[in-house]
Scaffold this motif. Structure first.
Motif, PDB file in Angstrom:
ATOM      1  N   GLU A  24     113.405  30.129  13.857  1.00  8.44           N
ATOM      2  CA  GLU A  24     114.314  31.268  13.960  1.00  8.44           C
ATOM      3  C   GLU A  24     115.622  30.938  13.250  1.00  8.44           C
ATOM      4  OE1 GLU A  24     113.274  29.586  16.804  1.00  8.44           O
ATOM      5  OE2 GLU A  24     111.533  30.841  17.189  1.00  8.44           O
ATOM      6  N   THR A  25     116.226  31.959  12.714  1.00 14.03           N
ATOM      7  CA  THR A  25     117.550  31.796  12.127  1.00 14.03           C
ATOM      8  C   THR A  25     118.331  33.095  12.289  1.00 14.03           C
ATOM      9  OG1 THR A  25     118.776  31.079  10.168  1.00 14.03           O
ATOM     10  CG2 THR A  25     116.876  32.465   9.796  1.00 14.03           C
ATOM     11  N   ILE A  26     119.618  32.948  12.475  1.00 16.10           N
ATOM     12  CA  ILE A  26     120.516  34.105  12.537  1.00 16.10           C
ATOM     13  C   ILE A  26     121.620  33.865  11.522  1.00 16.10           C
ATOM     14  CG2 ILE A  26     122.139  35.450  13.922  1.00 16.10           C
ATOM     15  CD1 ILE A  26     120.471  34.723  16.374  1.00 16.10           C
ATOM     16  N   VAL A  53     120.958  37.012   1.129  1.00 16.26           N
ATOM     17  CA  VAL A  53     121.090  36.588   2.528  1.00 16.26           C
ATOM     18  C   VAL A  53     119.745  36.686   3.227  1.00 16.26           C
ATOM     19  CG1 VAL A  53     122.119  37.217   4.757  1.00 16.26           C
ATOM     20  CG2 VAL A  53     123.543  37.153   2.705  1.00 16.26           C
ATOM     21  N   LEU A  54     119.027  37.747   2.978  1.00 15.20           N
ATOM     22  CA  LEU A  54     117.713  37.939   3.581  1.00 15.20           C
ATOM     23  C   LEU A  54     116.743  36.848   3.138  1.00 15.20           C
ATOM     24  CD1 LEU A  54     115.937  39.781   5.322  1.00 15.20           C
ATOM     25  CD2 LEU A  54     115.424  41.079   3.255  1.00 15.20           C
ATOM     26  N   ARG A  55     116.734  36.530   1.857  1.00 16.04           N
ATOM     27  CA  ARG A  55     115.864  35.482   1.316  1.00 16.04           C
ATOM     28  C   ARG A  55     116.203  34.126   1.932  1.00 16.04           C
ATOM     29  NH1 ARG A  55     117.097  36.354  -3.506  1.00 16.04           N
ATOM     30  NH2 ARG A  55     115.636  38.064  -3.769  1.00 16.04           N
ATOM     31  N   GLU A  56     117.485  33.825   2.043  1.00 15.60           N
ATOM     32  CA  GLU A  56     117.927  32.556   2.639  1.00 15.60           C
ATOM     33  C   GLU A  56     117.489  32.451   4.097  1.00 15.60           C
ATOM     34  OE1 GLU A  56     122.094  30.352   3.928  1.00 15.60           O
ATOM     35  OE2 GLU A  56     122.166  32.035   2.534  1.00 15.60           O
ATOM     36  N   ALA A  57     117.643  33.527   4.845  1.00 15.11           N
ATOM     37  CA  ALA A  57     117.250  33.529   6.257  1.00 15.11           C
ATOM     38  C   ALA A  57     115.744  33.338   6.402  1.00 15.11           C
ATOM     39  CB  ALA A  57     117.687  34.835   6.923  1.00 15.11           C
ATOM     40  N   LYS A  58     114.969  33.993   5.554  1.00 11.94           N
ATOM     41  CA  LYS A  58     113.503  33.866   5.596  1.00 11.94           C
ATOM     42  C   LYS A  58     113.085  32.437   5.295  1.00 11.94           C
ATOM     43  CE  LYS A  58     111.022  34.766   2.145  1.00 11.94           C
ATOM     44  NZ  LYS A  58     110.309  35.186   0.975  1.00 11.94           N
ATOM     45  N   GLU A  59     113.643  31.839   4.249  1.00 12.34           N
ATOM     46  CA  GLU A  59     113.291  30.465   3.875  1.00 12.34           C
ATOM     47  C   GLU A  59     113.675  29.470   4.969  1.00 12.34           C
ATOM     48  OE1 GLU A  59     111.382  29.610   1.373  1.00 12.34           O
ATOM     49  OE2 GLU A  59     111.265  31.716   0.804  1.00 12.34           O
ATOM     50  N   GLU A  85     115.268  41.383  12.288  1.00 10.81           N
ATOM     51  CA  GLU A  85     116.020  42.240  13.210  1.00 10.81           C
ATOM     52  C   GLU A  85     117.508  42.101  12.928  1.00 10.81           C
ATOM     53  OE1 GLU A  85     114.766  44.233  15.600  1.00 10.81           O
ATOM     54  OE2 GLU A  85     112.704  43.622  15.220  1.00 10.81           O
ATOM     55  N   THR A  86     118.257  43.170  13.154  1.00  6.38           N
ATOM     56  CA  THR A  86     119.712  43.062  13.132  1.00  6.38           C
ATOM     57  C   THR A  86     120.182  42.894  14.565  1.00  6.38           C
ATOM     58  OG1 THR A  86     119.932  45.467  13.183  1.00  6.38           O
ATOM     59  CG2 THR A  86     120.025  44.404  11.020  1.00  6.38           C
ATOM     60  N   VAL A  87     121.170  42.042  14.744  1.00  5.30           N
ATOM     61  CA  VAL A  87     121.723  41.776  16.073  1.00  5.30           C
ATOM     62  C   VAL A  87     123.238  41.782  15.979  1.00  5.30           C
ATOM     63  CG1 VAL A  87     119.731  40.453  16.889  1.00  5.30           C
ATOM     64  CG2 VAL A  87     121.584  39.263  15.741  1.00  5.30           C
ATOM     65  N   GLY A  88     123.890  41.751  17.114  1.00  6.62           N
ATOM     66  CA  GLY A  88     125.347  41.772  17.140  1.00  6.62           C
ATOM     67  C   GLY A  88     125.849  43.168  17.434  1.00  6.62           C
ATOM     68  N   GLY A  89     127.105  43.245  17.797  1.00  3.63           N
ATOM     69  CA  GLY A  89     127.708  44.503  18.181  1.00  3.63           C
ATOM     70  C   GLY A  89     127.599  45.591  17.133  1.00  3.63           C
ATOM     71  N   SER A  90     127.825  45.232  15.892  1.00  2.00           N
ATOM     72  CA  SER A  90     127.765  46.230  14.819  1.00  2.00           C
ATOM     73  C   SER A  90     126.555  46.028  13.917  1.00  2.00           C
ATOM     74  CB  SER A  90     129.046  46.160  13.983  1.00  2.00           C
ATOM     75  OG  SER A  90     129.143  44.884  13.369  1.00  2.00           O
ATOM     76  N   GLY A  91     125.618  45.215  14.361  1.00  2.78           N
ATOM     77  CA  GLY A  91     124.439  44.946  13.545  1.00  2.78           C
ATOM     78  C   GLY A  91     124.758  44.109  12.328  1.00  2.78           C
ATOM     79  N   SER A  92     125.825  43.295  12.411  1.00  2.00           N
ATOM     80  CA  SER A  92     126.270  42.523  11.254  1.00  2.00           C
ATOM     81  C   SER A  92     125.565  41.174  11.128  1.00  2.00           C
ATOM     82  CB  SER A  92     127.776  42.299  11.336  1.00  2.00           C
ATOM     83  OG  SER A  92     128.079  41.558  12.507  1.00  2.00           O
ATOM     84  N   MET A  93     124.708  40.851  12.067  1.00  3.36           N
ATOM     85  CA  MET A  93     123.964  39.593  12.014  1.00  3.36           C
ATOM     86  C   MET A  93     122.494  39.907  11.759  1.00  3.36           C
ATOM     87  SD  MET A  93     126.310  37.309  12.824  1.00  3.36           S
ATOM     88  CE  MET A  93     125.599  35.872  13.576  1.00  3.36           C
TER      89      MET A  93
END
Length: 106
Positions: A24-26, A53-59, A85-93
């Protein structure tokens, strides 16, 4: 380490199943990327900053899962599934989870 979304490895025999492994990564996107992505959304086109950012998180999630499998003695992970998934108050994570079954094949 072989990673595959299939339940089998064509031409190979799975000799041992170790169980489910995951990684997992956030990752948070910064304000400047958000700002420029917003402009890009208005004028159209792809958002290269978010794609990166998406590619980095997936890898990162796949590597963490692979490392977990290797520690168990596996040489492959089958039935790999990625979840975004997006997480955080404003979906910024952005949270990315990779999961699969650690196996040994010959």
């Amino acid at each position: 380490m072989l990673l595959t979304t299939t339940n089998t490895i064509e031409g190979k025999e799975i000799t041992q199943y170790f169980g489910i492994v995951s990684g997992e990564t956030i990752i948070g996107a910064n304000v400047f990327k958000d700002f420029f992505a917003g402009i890009r959304d208005i004028v159209g086109g792809r958002s290269g900053s978010y794609e990166g950012v998406l590619r980095e998180a997936k890898e990162t999630a796949l590597k963490e899962m692979s490392d977990h499998a290797a520690r168990m003695g596996a040489n492959a992970v089958i039935a790999v599934d990625l979840d975004f998934e997006t997480v955080g108050g404003s979906g910024s994570m952005l949270m990315v989870t990779a999961a699969g079954t650690a196996v040994r094949y010959q």
